[in-house]
Design a protein around this motif. Sequence first.
Motif, PDB file in Angstrom:
ATOM      1  N   ARG A  61     -11.790 -32.662 -31.090  1.00 48.25           N
ATOM      2  CA  ARG A  61     -10.508 -32.101 -31.655  1.00 48.25           C
ATOM      3  C   ARG A  61      -9.419 -33.080 -31.678  1.00 48.25           C
ATOM      4  NH1 ARG A  61      -6.387 -28.900 -28.475  1.00 48.25           N
ATOM      5  NH2 ARG A  61      -7.060 -29.888 -26.708  1.00 48.25           N
ATOM      6  N   SER A  62      -8.596 -33.165 -32.714  1.00 51.12           N
ATOM      7  CA  SER A  62      -7.359 -33.944 -32.801  1.00 51.12           C
ATOM      8  C   SER A  62      -6.294 -33.188 -32.339  1.00 51.12           C
ATOM      9  CB  SER A  62      -7.361 -34.908 -34.152  1.00 51.12           C
ATOM     10  OG  SER A  62      -6.243 -35.266 -34.114  1.00 51.12           O
ATOM     11  N   SER A  63      -5.380 -33.731 -31.505  1.00 51.15           N
ATOM     12  CA  SER A  63      -4.113 -32.905 -31.064  1.00 51.15           C
ATOM     13  C   SER A  63      -3.060 -33.939 -30.526  1.00 51.15           C
ATOM     14  CB  SER A  63      -4.525 -32.009 -30.063  1.00 51.15           C
ATOM     15  OG  SER A  63      -4.905 -32.698 -28.779  1.00 51.15           O
ATOM     16  N   PHE A  64      -1.799 -33.209 -30.517  1.00 51.37           N
ATOM     17  CA  PHE A  64      -0.603 -33.929 -29.981  1.00 51.37           C
ATOM     18  C   PHE A  64       0.259 -33.019 -29.173  1.00 51.37           C
ATOM     19  CE2 PHE A  64       1.136 -31.667 -33.519  1.00 51.37           C
ATOM     20  CZ  PHE A  64       2.408 -31.429 -33.303  1.00 51.37           C
ATOM     21  N   THR A  65       0.912 -33.387 -28.358  1.00 46.23           N
ATOM     22  CA  THR A  65       2.031 -32.433 -27.394  1.00 46.23           C
ATOM     23  C   THR A  65       3.222 -32.681 -27.969  1.00 46.23           C
ATOM     24  OG1 THR A  65       0.210 -33.123 -25.571  1.00 46.23           O
ATOM     25  CG2 THR A  65       2.447 -32.086 -25.103  1.00 46.23           C
ATOM     26  N   ASP A  66       3.674 -31.508 -28.223  1.00 44.03           N
ATOM     27  CA  ASP A  66       5.127 -31.262 -28.798  1.00 44.03           C
ATOM     28  C   ASP A  66       6.200 -31.340 -27.732  1.00 44.03           C
ATOM     29  OD1 ASP A  66       5.416 -28.842 -27.525  1.00 44.03           O
ATOM     30  OD2 ASP A  66       5.268 -27.586 -29.419  1.00 44.03           O
TER      31      ASP A  66
END
Length: 196
Positions: A61-66
Amino acid sequence: MESNNKIFLESVKKLCPQVSDDELSQFASKLSFEELNKKDFFLQCEKVQKSIGFIAEGLVRSSFTDKNGNEITVGFYAEGDYATHYASFLVQQPSKYSIQCLEPTTMVCLSYADLQWIYKNLPGFEKYGRLVAEEILKRQQARIESFIFQTAEERYLDFIKSHSDLFNRISVSQLCSFLGIERQSLTRIRQKLAHK
């Protein structure tokens, strides 16, 4: 490892049927393997992606933290996909994304330095690089446009159509994050579709 290598090289040969067996063998000599456990990171935010990864087995899973500290899922990649933040890989700059394993995962990896060597010494593989980049660009464009032109329900229906095999492999919260909706909205969409 041998079978994973074979799967990857067959996918390369399909993209570039003109490359000779000798070129393919030289290309294969530059590959490495990474065995990752569930929850391991293939790429961490703020790190440079040193290698592009082809998923031979597993799911990431590819993700970022806002800015509010929420983890936002931007993609799921399974067997036969490339796990990469391509912009970070191409310019060798820190990534804004993390790529984390949702299952034990085997990656076939090609380092940035080795890819540059391949382009220089095995020109038949430039087509491979271009086609992989085009595929990643198309995927990113489709993701952006889904938020501009589609409703949450349409995004959900698209996900069912394109990724039906992932439903039992990801959590509801990860799916909601990917679709950009709250859990109760997903429940409403599912109930509505069940009554159609």
